[in-house]
Design an enzyme around this catalytic site. Sequence first.
Site, PDB file in Angstrom:
ATOM      1  N   HIS A   1      32.045   9.084   5.782  1.00 41.45           N
ATOM      2  CA  HIS A   1      32.924   9.467   4.688  1.00 41.45           C
ATOM      3  C   HIS A   1      32.759   8.454   3.552  1.00 41.45           C
ATOM      4  CE1 HIS A   1      35.457  10.880   8.350  1.00 41.45           C
ATOM      5  NE2 HIS A   1      34.490  11.744   8.063  1.00 41.45           N
TER       6      HIS A   1
ATOM      7  N   ARG B   1      42.361  16.064   6.558  1.00 44.56           N
ATOM      8  CA  ARG B   1      41.008  15.739   7.016  1.00 44.56           C
ATOM      9  C   ARG B   1      40.187  16.961   7.419  1.00 44.56           C
ATOM     10  NH1 ARG B   1      43.692  10.899   7.695  1.00 44.56           N
ATOM     11  NH2 ARG B   1      42.373   9.037   7.542  1.00 44.56           N
TER      12      ARG B   1
ATOM     13  N   ARG C   1      33.590  13.832   2.501  1.00 51.78           N
ATOM     14  CA  ARG C   1      33.499  13.708   3.948  1.00 51.78           C
ATOM     15  C   ARG C   1      32.264  14.328   4.622  1.00 51.78           C
ATOM     16  NH1 ARG C   1      37.992  12.234   6.546  1.00 51.78           N
ATOM     17  NH2 ARG C   1      37.748  13.690   8.281  1.00 51.78           N
TER      18      ARG C   1
ATOM     19  N   GLU D   1      29.713   5.359  10.860  1.00 55.28           N
ATOM     20  CA  GLU D   1      29.894   5.465  12.304  1.00 55.28           C
ATOM     21  C   GLU D   1      28.522   5.433  12.980  1.00 55.28           C
ATOM     22  OE1 GLU D   1      33.879   8.314  11.902  1.00 55.28           O
ATOM     23  OE2 GLU D   1      31.960   9.176  12.532  1.00 55.28           O
TER      24      GLU D   1
ATOM     25  N   GLU E   1      32.876   2.173  14.662  1.00 54.90           N
ATOM     26  CA  GLU E   1      32.970   2.164  13.204  1.00 54.90           C
ATOM     27  C   GLU E   1      33.340   0.759  12.750  1.00 54.90           C
ATOM     28  OE1 GLU E   1      35.885   3.957   9.754  1.00 54.90           O
ATOM     29  OE2 GLU E   1      35.097   5.376  11.232  1.00 54.90           O
TER      30      GLU E   1
ATOM     31  N   GLU F   1      35.327   4.583  17.978  1.00 57.77           N
ATOM     32  CA  GLU F   1      35.553   5.895  17.372  1.00 57.77           C
ATOM     33  C   GLU F   1      35.856   6.938  18.454  1.00 57.77           C
ATOM     34  OE1 GLU F   1      36.003   8.098  15.133  1.00 57.77           O
ATOM     35  OE2 GLU F   1      36.276   6.739  13.434  1.00 57.77           O
TER      36      GLU F   1
ATOM     37  N   ASP G   1       0.869  -1.183   0.000  1.00 51.13           N
ATOM     38  CA  ASP G   1       0.000   0.000   0.000  1.00 51.13           C
ATOM     39  C   ASP G   1       0.906   1.234   0.000  1.00 51.13           C
ATOM     40  OD1 ASP G   1      -1.674   2.126   0.477  1.00 51.13           O
ATOM     41  OD2 ASP G   1      -2.306   1.458   2.467  1.00 51.13           O
TER      42      ASP G   1
ATOM     43  N   GLU H   1      32.217   4.788   5.065  1.00 48.33           N
ATOM     44  CA  GLU H   1      32.659   4.465   6.425  1.00 48.33           C
ATOM     45  C   GLU H   1      31.547   4.891   7.387  1.00 48.33           C
ATOM     46  OE1 GLU H   1      36.463   6.206   7.343  1.00 48.33           O
ATOM     47  OE2 GLU H   1      37.092   6.069   5.254  1.00 48.33           O
TER      48      GLU H   1
ATOM     49  N   GLU I   1      37.645  10.780  -1.315  1.00 46.14           N
ATOM     50  CA  GLU I   1      36.783  10.600  -0.146  1.00 46.14           C
ATOM     51  C   GLU I   1      35.992  11.880   0.069  1.00 46.14           C
ATOM     52  OE1 GLU I   1      37.611   9.403   4.500  1.00 46.14           O
ATOM     53  OE2 GLU I   1      38.735  11.070   3.636  1.00 46.14           O
TER      54      GLU I   1
END
Length: 486
Positions: free
Chosen positions: A279, A355, A377, A138, A230, A222, A55, A136, A375
């Site tokens: 990430h 980072r 992030r 977390e 993680e 983490e 539905d 990745e 990557e």
Amino acid sequence: MATPTPEKLLEFIKEKNVKWVDLQFMDIPGYIQHITIPSYTLKEEDFTDGIGKLDGSSIKGFKSIFESDMRMFPDPNTCAVLPWTDNTPHKTLRLICDLYDAFGGPRFTRDPRYIAQKAEEAVKKAGFDVSYWGPELEFFVFDSFKLLPSFSTARDAWSGTGYEIQSKEAPWSHTSGINHPIRFKEGYYPAPPQDTLVDLRNEITGQLYDYFNIICDAHHHEVATAGQCEIDMKYDTLTKMADNVLTYKNVVKNVAYHMKMIATFMPKPIFGDNASGMHIHQSLWKGMNGSSHNTFYDPDDEYAEISQTCRYYIGGLMEHSRALCAITSPTTNSYKRLVPGYEAPVYIAWSKRNRSASIRVPVYEKGKEAPKRIEFRPPDTSCNIYYAFAALTAAGLDGIKKKMDPGNPCDENIYHLTAERRHEMGIKECPGSLQEALDELETDRKFLESIFPGDAIDMWIELKSEEYKQNSIRPTPFEFYQYFDI
């Protein structure tokens, strides 16, 4: 089980004494939905004709009440026994479904899995053969969580709310005397007994491999206190990896439940400590099997061994980053994570190793083609993973098509740069709220239209605007703390 035909799958169900079949799919906001049928009712023709059990008017964002009937087509490639039902009287087989309109109609245009499959088609149309994805994820695992003192969304039943989180790892824990607490921002890689969740992560990782054939590279505690974890999966193709994320979240929550804990993928459940992100690693390849070539790799590039194609892909992600946030960071809680000071990538820039930039080129190894990737992030685990992968694909391919130059990389700690210096370097910021991100998406939505049907974008903005509104009109406990005596 190797890739089964419907006939082989039905034989497996009988041989293994499977009692139930769980038909799963993801709704538009990103929640797993399911309906369970007795295994003896599943027939071969269900895989070609579909199962008329859905539905659509009862699923948020799907159908109006006057057009509610929908069909579910199970994908036999996604079959797996649900681990927590194995060795019980209710052994259950999971199948992820593709969704169709009823009465012989076509694919449902807003089905998240369909949009992911369209993204894979767009990759091939752009001249590539496959894209690989490695998110990745977390998450937090608490001993308990409860809302206080009472909660209701009904307008006539509101009496205020707060919440209480308990974790034996937390400095505030009622049971911290039995363990060394993990201080705020000091949860990265502590050994047991401080890391109390090794057995839980082992169980999750084992179930993912043993029952779903999902390979995990590693798992660890983490940065945050109170049970932040993680578990990293090995990369896979776009739709397959999105299916794996659906499975991963389901396994995490059920393992925690059966160990009398509770898991959450809410980005920022704890004030003052790091939040949970996701990430997303990605690359584009040409050729298949032994003749495959990573188009992001260039051994002659002195900076990070990346190709011009990779640079253009980065340029597309940077150009559309603010609009992408509406899909990859799609909750009001996401923007309590995307603030400076907690390792959150709020600044739109690219770099190798760095980072503090929103786009990073990992350079763990030199002279190797296979691991070369970028990557992205900003995303977090509250997103609809099918939509997120598709949106990132659209942005990256748009960058390649239009040869978008990402500019110079930033190899400084952007968190420590002044606002004036960031302005000089042309570094923009991610949106500061969900509404700001939705406004960006409304303005910059054209790049998505090669993959997303217009009605899917419209419905996304409508649903998320309502979420923002409902959060913005309700008083919070902190507002009482801050303003009650004004």
